[in-house]
Design a protein around this motif. Structure first.
Motif, PDB file in Angstrom:
ATOM      1  N   ARG A 161      18.031 -17.135   4.284  1.00  0.00           N
ATOM      2  CA  ARG A 161      17.744 -18.206   3.560  1.00  0.00           C
ATOM      3  C   ARG A 161      16.322 -17.999   2.933  1.00  0.00           C
ATOM      4  O   ARG A 161      15.362 -17.576   3.619  1.00  0.00           O
ATOM      5  N   ILE A 162      16.194 -18.131   1.792  1.00  0.00           N
ATOM      6  CA  ILE A 162      15.046 -17.783   0.961  1.00  0.00           C
ATOM      7  C   ILE A 162      14.370 -19.006   0.081  1.00  0.00           C
ATOM      8  O   ILE A 162      15.398 -19.467  -0.874  1.00  0.00           O
ATOM      9  N   THR A 197       5.816 -24.534  -0.278  1.00  0.00           N
ATOM     10  CA  THR A 197       6.585 -23.291   0.104  1.00  0.00           C
ATOM     11  C   THR A 197       6.033 -22.949   1.396  1.00  0.00           C
ATOM     12  O   THR A 197       6.828 -22.381   2.354  1.00  0.00           O
ATOM     13  N   MET A 198       4.676 -23.075   1.425  1.00  0.00           N
ATOM     14  CA  MET A 198       4.163 -22.638   2.933  1.00  0.00           C
ATOM     15  C   MET A 198       4.664 -23.443   4.007  1.00  0.00           C
ATOM     16  O   MET A 198       4.774 -23.006   5.084  1.00  0.00           O
ATOM     17  N   ASN A 199       4.915 -24.736   3.885  1.00  0.00           N
ATOM     18  CA  ASN A 199       5.579 -25.511   4.820  1.00  0.00           C
ATOM     19  C   ASN A 199       7.159 -25.526   4.822  1.00  0.00           C
ATOM     20  O   ASN A 199       7.798 -26.404   5.686  1.00  0.00           O
ATOM     21  N   PHE A 255       5.831 -14.668   1.087  1.00  0.00           N
ATOM     22  CA  PHE A 255       6.937 -13.921   1.308  1.00  0.00           C
ATOM     23  C   PHE A 255       7.510 -13.543   2.817  1.00  0.00           C
ATOM     24  O   PHE A 255       8.899 -13.599   2.882  1.00  0.00           O
ATOM     25  N   ALA A 256       6.839 -14.046   3.710  1.00  0.00           N
ATOM     26  CA  ALA A 256       7.192 -14.200   5.006  1.00  0.00           C
ATOM     27  C   ALA A 256       8.177 -15.519   5.252  1.00  0.00           C
ATOM     28  O   ALA A 256       8.739 -15.566   6.189  1.00  0.00           O
ATOM     29  N   ARG A 257       7.948 -16.441   4.201  1.00  0.00           N
ATOM     30  CA  ARG A 257       8.699 -17.567   4.337  1.00  0.00           C
ATOM     31  C   ARG A 257      10.172 -17.445   4.142  1.00  0.00           C
ATOM     32  O   ARG A 257      10.739 -17.862   3.012  1.00  0.00           O
ATOM     33  N   ARG A 258      10.993 -16.678   4.714  1.00  0.00           N
ATOM     34  CA  ARG A 258      12.346 -16.329   4.458  1.00  0.00           C
ATOM     35  C   ARG A 258      12.898 -16.162   5.771  1.00  0.00           C
ATOM     36  O   ARG A 258      12.320 -15.220   6.489  1.00  0.00           O
TER      37      ARG A 258
END
Length: 370
Positions: free
Chosen positions: A220-221, A124-126, A244-247
């Motif tokens: 995109r989430i 998820t982080m990547n 959470f910022a990965r969206r």
């Protein structure tokens, strides 16, 4: 207060005394918080070693933080902890051993915790980086998307008008000239995204595209982490905030024009972004431009990156399916241009039974040339 800094070839360690110590390095030991067992400084912000009776405690931190950096793994930790478990009463002469025991116990817990989370956290982080790799065909977009095969103009760049600060005027001009299209108008979900040697699909992410004949909003989430237990950002940990910022979210105007050179995808869309999660002062170096191949029933279409490789393959492909009740009627609203501090841009779109609302962040420094 920073009072010790040491480095070696591939790791760095920094100690700060603010009623706690944080061990930072580029290894898996990074981010370890050592609780306020050094708070005996009384909050006066001086290193513990400056208080005579706590010399051993302060000195041992310097010694054992450097040692901790070079530990090779859990076996080394277990062996050292076993040796330290026999120390007697806690006094000044044992302060160094107590400190080492505390530090190594914390590191061990961090290593085990990191191992438990790696299967869900790291992908998820990547996720953002993976999306960029797919979009660029494995990093080849700038190499392929250039003259003479695929020339482009600065006015086609997605942030060109945003940088100039005249997206309101330009969008109104296009609208008044009738430069609108309902070819891909509707509410869509992306089922697969392919580029280079990677892909993502609806099993790993939720991607929605609401498109009117003029304005659009794209969201995109990633799906790997559930945040439903949180009511606000305040209850999230630092790692959860990063996840959470990965969206992604962006919105603007879609210009669709016919392309007689292609029979399979006779229409080409170029998107111009007014609000963009990814705009932090640096423009995207190539246009957000793609070909449209629509299925006969109008409920599924493919988006092909405009540039192609040496074998005629598109840099990337996205497959979109219409959501239930995802046709018109359509409504597209945008806030008036900000005229004072605290005012931000905003877009509201309705497509059939679906809507999306996008609100910009406060404006920062403008970008210059790409």
């Amino acid at each position: 207060m920073r009072w010790m800094n040491s480095e070696d070839a591939d790791r760095s360690c920094e100690v700060q005394v603010l009623s706690k110590i944080r061990l930072s390095s580029t290894s898996d030991h990074s981010g370890i918080c050592l609780m306020s067992f050094l708070a005996s400084s009384g909050g006066r912000g001086r290193p513990p070693c400056s208080y005579g009776s706590h010399f051993f405690l302060g000195a041992s931190v310097v010694v054992y933080l450097n040692r901790a950096k070079r530990l090779s793994g859990k076996d080394s930790l277990d062996q050292r902890l076993a040796n330290l478990a026999c120390f007697g009463s806690i006094g000044e002469k044992n302060a160094a051993m107590l400190t080492e025991f505390f530090i190594l116990t914390t590191i061990k817990g961090r290593l085990l915790s990191t191992a438990r989370r790696s299967s869900t956290m790291n992908p998820t982080m990547n996720w953002s980086a993976l999306q960029g790799s797919i979009l660029t065909g494995g990093g080849r977009l700038e190499e392929l998307y250039r003259a003479p095969r695929f020339p482009w103009q600065p006015e086609e760049l997605p942030h060109h008008y945003k940088v100039k600060g005249n997206t309101w005027k330009q969008f109104e001009t296009w609208k008044s000239e009738g430069r609108c299209s309902d070819i891909v108008a509707g509410a869509w979900a992306r089922t697969i995204f392919v580029g280079g040697w990677n892909h993502t699909d609806f099993n790993t992410e939720r991607v929605f595209n609401l498109q009117t004949p003029s304005l659009f909003i794209d969201m995109r989430i990633p799906k790997a982490v559930d945040f439903s237990q949180h009511q606000s950002l305040e209850t999230m940990s630092n790692e959860e905030l990063r996840l959470f910022a990965r969206r992604h979210a962006f919105g603007g105007y879609s210009l669709v024009v016919p392309d007689a050179s292609s029979s399979n995808s006779p229409n080409v869309c170029t998107r111009h972004h007014a609000i963009d999660w990814n705009f932090v002062g640096k423009m995207r170096p190539r246009p957000n431009k793609w070909r449209i191949e629509m299925r006969a029933d109008g409920d599924v279409w493919k988006e092909y990156g405009f540039a192609k490789d040496e074998d005629g393959q598109h840099v990337y492909m996205e497959r979109w399916e219409r959501l239930p009740n995802g046709r018109g009627p359509y409504l597209a609203l945008r806030r008036e241009a900000p005229t004072g501090p605290g005012q931000v841009d905003g877009i509201l779109i309705v497509c059939g039974g679906h809507f999306a609302c996008l609100r910009d962040r406060p404006e920062g420094p403008r970008a210059v040339a790409p």
